[in-house]
Structures are given as structure tokens and as C-alpha cells.
Design a protein around this motif. Structure first.
Motif, short mmCIF file in Angstrom:
data_model
loop_
_atom_site.label_atom_id
_atom_site.label_comp_id
_atom_site.label_asym_id
_atom_site.label_seq_id
_atom_site.Cartn_x
_atom_site.Cartn_y
_atom_site.Cartn_z
N UNK A 168 0.78 -1.07 -0.06
CA UNK A 168 0.07 -0.07 0.03
C UNK A 168 0.86 1.37 -0.20
N UNK A 169 2.08 1.29 -0.34
CA UNK A 169 2.89 2.58 -0.29
C UNK A 169 4.46 2.22 -0.61
N UNK A 170 5.20 3.23 -0.01
CA UNK A 170 6.66 3.03 -0.38
C UNK A 170 7.33 3.31 0.93
N UNK A 171 8.71 2.95 0.99
CA UNK A 171 9.49 3.29 2.30
C UNK A 171 10.59 3.65 1.66
N UNK A 172 11.33 4.90 2.20
CA UNK A 172 12.60 4.99 1.79
C UNK A 172 13.73 5.03 3.03
N UNK A 173 14.82 4.30 2.40
CA UNK A 173 15.68 4.00 3.39
C UNK A 173 17.14 4.32 2.90
N UNK A 174 18.17 4.35 3.85
CA UNK A 174 19.43 4.83 3.44
C UNK A 174 20.32 3.76 3.82
N UNK A 175 21.55 3.65 3.50
CA UNK A 175 22.50 2.70 3.89
C UNK A 175 23.85 3.08 3.34
N UNK A 176 24.92 2.70 4.22
CA UNK A 176 26.12 3.07 3.68
C UNK A 176 26.51 1.67 2.90
N UNK A 177 27.65 1.78 1.97
CA UNK A 177 28.25 0.55 1.25
C UNK A 177 29.12 -0.03 2.44
N UNK A 178 28.95 -1.55 2.50
CA UNK A 178 28.47 -2.42 1.29
C UNK A 178 27.05 -2.76 1.56
N UNK A 179 26.35 -3.12 0.49
CA UNK A 179 24.95 -3.23 0.58
C UNK A 179 24.43 -4.31 -0.32
N UNK A 180 23.16 -4.89 -0.13
CA UNK A 180 22.66 -5.81 -0.89
C UNK A 180 21.04 -5.04 -1.53
N UNK A 181 21.05 -5.07 -2.66
CA UNK A 181 19.61 -4.36 -2.98
C UNK A 181 18.95 -5.66 -3.85
N UNK A 182 17.62 -5.74 -3.73
CA UNK A 182 17.13 -6.59 -4.64
C UNK A 182 15.80 -5.72 -5.41
N UNK A 183 15.60 -6.18 -6.57
CA UNK A 183 15.04 -5.42 -7.50
C UNK A 183 13.18 -5.80 -7.52
N UNK A 184 12.69 -4.56 -7.37
CA UNK A 184 11.09 -4.82 -7.81
C UNK A 184 10.63 -4.54 -9.32
N UNK A 185 9.63 -4.76 -9.45
CA UNK A 185 9.29 -4.42 -11.13
C UNK A 185 9.38 -2.94 -11.55
N UNK A 186 9.02 -2.20 -10.75
CA UNK A 186 8.96 -0.77 -11.16
C UNK A 186 10.29 0.09 -11.06
N UNK A 187 11.31 -0.63 -10.66
CA UNK A 187 12.70 0.15 -10.37
C UNK A 187 13.25 0.59 -12.15
N UNK A 188 12.90 0.04 -13.11
CA UNK A 188 13.21 0.44 -14.48
C UNK A 188 12.78 -0.41 -15.73
N UNK A 189 12.82 -0.09 -16.66
CA UNK A 189 12.33 -0.98 -17.83
C UNK A 189 13.73 -1.31 -18.78
N UNK A 190 13.90 -2.64 -18.55
CA UNK A 190 15.17 -3.14 -19.28
C UNK A 190 15.17 -2.87 -20.83
N UNK A 191 16.39 -2.45 -21.41
CA UNK A 191 16.41 -2.20 -22.71
C UNK A 191 16.62 -3.59 -23.49
N UNK A 192 16.03 -3.69 -24.74
CA UNK A 192 16.43 -4.76 -25.59
C UNK A 192 17.83 -4.76 -26.01
N UNK A 193 18.68 -5.88 -26.06
CA UNK A 193 19.95 -5.87 -26.39
C UNK A 193 20.08 -6.19 -27.97
#
Ligand code: AMP
Length: 255
Positions: A168-193
């Protein structure tokens, strides 16, 4: 800040997302013979994000390394990642052996250490087993912070701000490297190669290892007992007017 980030992007070879998987004859998994395989869609988004960060912050990323664990055909998804802009890659060739998320995380941990990676961008979930575990377990094994289900990533030196998709919404967090990010669908639209990029990628580094080469013996701890199709949906009825619709709903005791 120059040459600060070393990014690792795990990419899994899965049944193409556009196909409807069929269950195999023994009801223990999906049929894989004669089926088109592609990069797991969430991993495609992860590759795109790594390349985007590299393009937007000149000199910040030193290397983007893709890793796939799977049969030798997984080289194809690594080649696609290289064609998209990944610099180097490793296939951990496990043949046809199923590798559970904990084992995948252990292999990835070894490669993170070897590659001296300080940012891992990976899918939130592989669409074949729907485990949604590997990123979280890798964060646990490495004792790194994790930002899961990312819909926006902003890098500022060694500080990363991530907007996460939550119910039902979004959450914004901040972290210092090193970090693991897992992606959701809305992050970007991959281009064709493009084909020329695919051709050029043939010259980029793709190393092939066995799990034993990095000190891992693959253990299987889960046994799949059965896999079943969802129940078939009943066919619908067409109505010609609102009155008819209301009558039908009353008949079905829906109103
Ligand atoms: P899962 O926990 O299986 O749903 O997978 C989550 C993420 O872990 C995927 O989107 C990939 O980024 C990574 N991953 C899982 N299995 C593999 C694999 N065999 N090879 C490379 N990456 C993997």
C-alpha cells in the motif's frame, strides 16, 4: 570519488517469462525440454540498474560482474548481461543439479569476497522457484545491510538511498556500502539488447568454474513432493444488459 563501486549482479537462467510452464509427467517440476529460457526478469532489471548507475556517475563504478549458477547453457544469460554493459562474468557450472537458495547464497558470498564487491544488485525473486530468499540470506551470510524490493535507487558516493515497494505504499531507506539491493518491477524498464552488442560481448570475459573450485559442496536439503496446476477457472457468461446482469447475480446469490 572515483572507481569506488564494485558491483556484483547475479543472473539466473529461467523459463522465459512469456511462456506458460507445463508440469512434467512425474509432477515434480515443470517441463524443461524444448522450452525457451531467458534471464530472470528481476535480474534483467538488476543489470539495467547497474548499467544506469555506471552511466549516470562517470568513474564511480570500477566493475560490474555478473554471476550465474546453473547448467552450461547459463552462459547465454551471461552473454546477454555482457552485451547490455556488464564488464566481466562467472558461470558456476553445476550441470542439471538444482541449487537451493542457501547454496546459491553461499556461492555468491564466495564470489563477492573474491571480486571485492561492495554492492550487490539482484532480483527479489526468481520466477521459477519463487523463493524470494537468496538476497536476504546473502545479506545474512555477509552481515551486510539489505534494501529489498527496490523501486528507486540513488547513489551518492558510498551512501545509497533506496525506495522500497511495501504494502500500500513505499518506504525510503538509506544505507552505507556495502549493501545488498533486490529489485522490484517498477525500478526500471530493461532495454532490448542489439545484435551488434551481442557480437561484441563474445569478446568479454566469461569464466567457468565448478562449485568445488570455490570450496563449496552443493547440498540438497529439500525434496519436492509434488507440483500442481492451479484449479482451472470456470468459463464466464455474457450478458446483454444491466438488467440481465443483475438477474444473473441474484440467481447466483452474489447480491
Ligand atoms: P530466489 O531467492 O530463488 O527467488 O532468487 C532471488 C534472486 O537470487 C534472483 O533474482 C537472482 O538474482 C539470484 N539467484 C537465485 N538463484 C540464482 C542462480 N542459480 N544463479 C544466479 N543468481 C541466482
Amino acid at each position: 570519488m572515483s572507481g569506488k563501486l564494485r558491483v556484483l549482479v547475479p543472473v539466473k537462467r529461467v523459463i522465459d517469462a512469456a511462456l506458460k510452464p507445463r508440469i512434467n509427467k512425474t509432477n515434480t517440476g515443470v517441463e524443461t525440454k524444448g522450452i525457451k529460457f531467458s534471464m530472470n526478469p528481476f535480474d534483467d532489471i538488476a543489470v539495467e540498474e547497474a548499467i544506469k548507475i555506471k552511466a549516470n556517475h562517470k568513474g564511480l563504478i570500477e566493475n560490474i560482474h555478473a554471476v550465474s549458477i546453473g547448467p552450461s547453457k547459463s552462459q547465454e544469460v551471461l552473454r546477454t548481461a555482457l552485451a547490455k554493459g556488464v564488464d566481466t562474468s562467472t558461470l558456476v557450472d553445476v550441470g542439471d543439479q538444482e541449487v537451493e537458495p542457501l547454496q546459491v547464497s553461499k556461492i555468491l558470498k564466495k564470489l563477492v569476497e573474491r571480486e571485492k564487491s561492495n554492492l550487490v544488485i539482484m532480483g527479489k525473486q526468481a520466477i521459477d522457484d519463487d523463493s524470494n530468499q537468496t538476497g536476504q540470506m546473502l545479506a545474512g551470510l555477509l552481515n551486510w545491510p539489505q534494501a529489498t524490493n527496490a523501486s528507486k535507487v540513488e547513489v551518492n558516493g558510498d551512501v545509497v538511498t533506496v525506495t522500497r515497494e511495501v504494502d500500500g505504499g513505499s518506504e525510503t531507506i538509506r544505507a552505507k556500502l556495502p549493501l545488498i539491493i533486490t529489485t522490484d518491477l517498477r525500478l526500471n524498464e530493461p532495454k532490448f539488447v542489439t545484435l551488434p552488442k551481442m557480437m561484441k560481448a563474445k569478446k568479454k570475459p566469461l569464466e567457468v568454474l565448478k562449485a568445488e573450485d570455490i570450496g563449496i559442496t552443493i547440498e540438497t536439503r529439500l525434496e519436492v513432493l509434488s507440483v500442481e496446476e492451479p484449479p482451472a477457472r470456470q468459463s464466464g457468461v455474457k450478458v446483454n444488459s444491466v438488467d440481465e446482469l443483475v438477474d444473473k447475480l441474484k440467481e447466483l446469490k452474489a447480491i
